[in-house]
Write a protein that holds these residues in place. Structure first.
Motif, mmCIF file in Angstrom:
data_model
loop_
_atom_site.group_PDB
_atom_site.id
_atom_site.type_symbol
_atom_site.label_atom_id
_atom_site.label_comp_id
_atom_site.label_asym_id
_atom_site.label_seq_id
_atom_site.Cartn_x
_atom_site.Cartn_y
_atom_site.Cartn_z
ATOM 1 N N VAL A 26 0.868 -1.173 -0.055
ATOM 2 C CA VAL A 26 -0.119 0.022 -0.113
ATOM 3 C C VAL A 26 0.793 1.390 0.014
ATOM 4 O O VAL A 26 2.069 1.211 0.638
ATOM 5 C CB VAL A 26 -0.892 0.067 1.196
ATOM 6 N N PRO A 27 0.536 2.392 -0.790
ATOM 7 C CA PRO A 27 1.385 3.332 -0.801
ATOM 8 C C PRO A 27 1.330 4.292 0.656
ATOM 9 O O PRO A 27 0.424 4.288 1.005
ATOM 10 C CB PRO A 27 0.739 4.438 -1.838
ATOM 11 N N ILE A 28 2.620 4.629 0.940
ATOM 12 C CA ILE A 28 2.394 5.449 2.470
ATOM 13 C C ILE A 28 1.802 6.764 2.361
ATOM 14 O O ILE A 28 2.218 7.264 1.184
ATOM 15 C CB ILE A 28 4.082 5.278 2.798
ATOM 16 N N PRO A 29 1.411 6.959 3.262
ATOM 17 C CA PRO A 29 0.856 8.538 3.314
ATOM 18 C C PRO A 29 1.765 9.630 3.834
ATOM 19 O O PRO A 29 1.403 10.419 4.538
ATOM 20 C CB PRO A 29 -0.570 8.359 4.402
ATOM 21 N N ALA A 30 2.981 9.442 3.150
ATOM 22 C CA ALA A 30 4.082 10.475 3.365
ATOM 23 C C ALA A 30 4.492 10.483 2.142
ATOM 24 O O ALA A 30 4.718 9.998 1.333
ATOM 25 C CB ALA A 30 4.764 9.840 4.390
ATOM 26 N N PRO A 31 5.575 11.794 2.066
ATOM 27 C CA PRO A 31 6.147 12.048 0.731
ATOM 28 C C PRO A 31 7.329 10.891 0.708
ATOM 29 O O PRO A 31 8.153 10.370 1.545
ATOM 30 C CB PRO A 31 7.180 13.231 1.305
ATOM 31 N N PRO A 32 7.191 10.179 -0.594
ATOM 32 C CA PRO A 32 8.171 9.067 -0.910
ATOM 33 C C PRO A 32 9.438 9.448 -1.040
ATOM 34 O O PRO A 32 10.226 8.711 -1.806
ATOM 35 C CB PRO A 32 7.509 8.642 -2.003
#
Length: 63
Positions: A26-32
């Motif tokens: 799942v994509p993280i809810p933070a800048p990648p």
């Protein structure tokens, strides 16, 4: 000031949360990337500096 224990627990919690997000793909809810993280740090530093000088308008307290 934040205690070393609180900072370590926050880092551990963030690490475990990131690991769970990655495990579940799942994509993280933070800048990648580092630039995004530095942007978040800049927001925090701006908040702390203005808080130190007690500058600002209380928008939530205005009724």
């Amino acid at each position: 000031m934040v205690s070393a224990t609180t900072a370590a627990l926050a880092l551990l919690t963030g690490f475990l949360t990131g690991a769970v997000f990655r495990f579940l793909n799942v994509p993280i809810p933070a800048p990648p990337n580092a630039a995004g993280v530095l942007g978040v740090v800049g927001i925090y530093l701006g908040y702390v500096v203005l808080d130190h000088f007690d500058v600002g308008i209380d928008l939530l307290g205005y009724v």
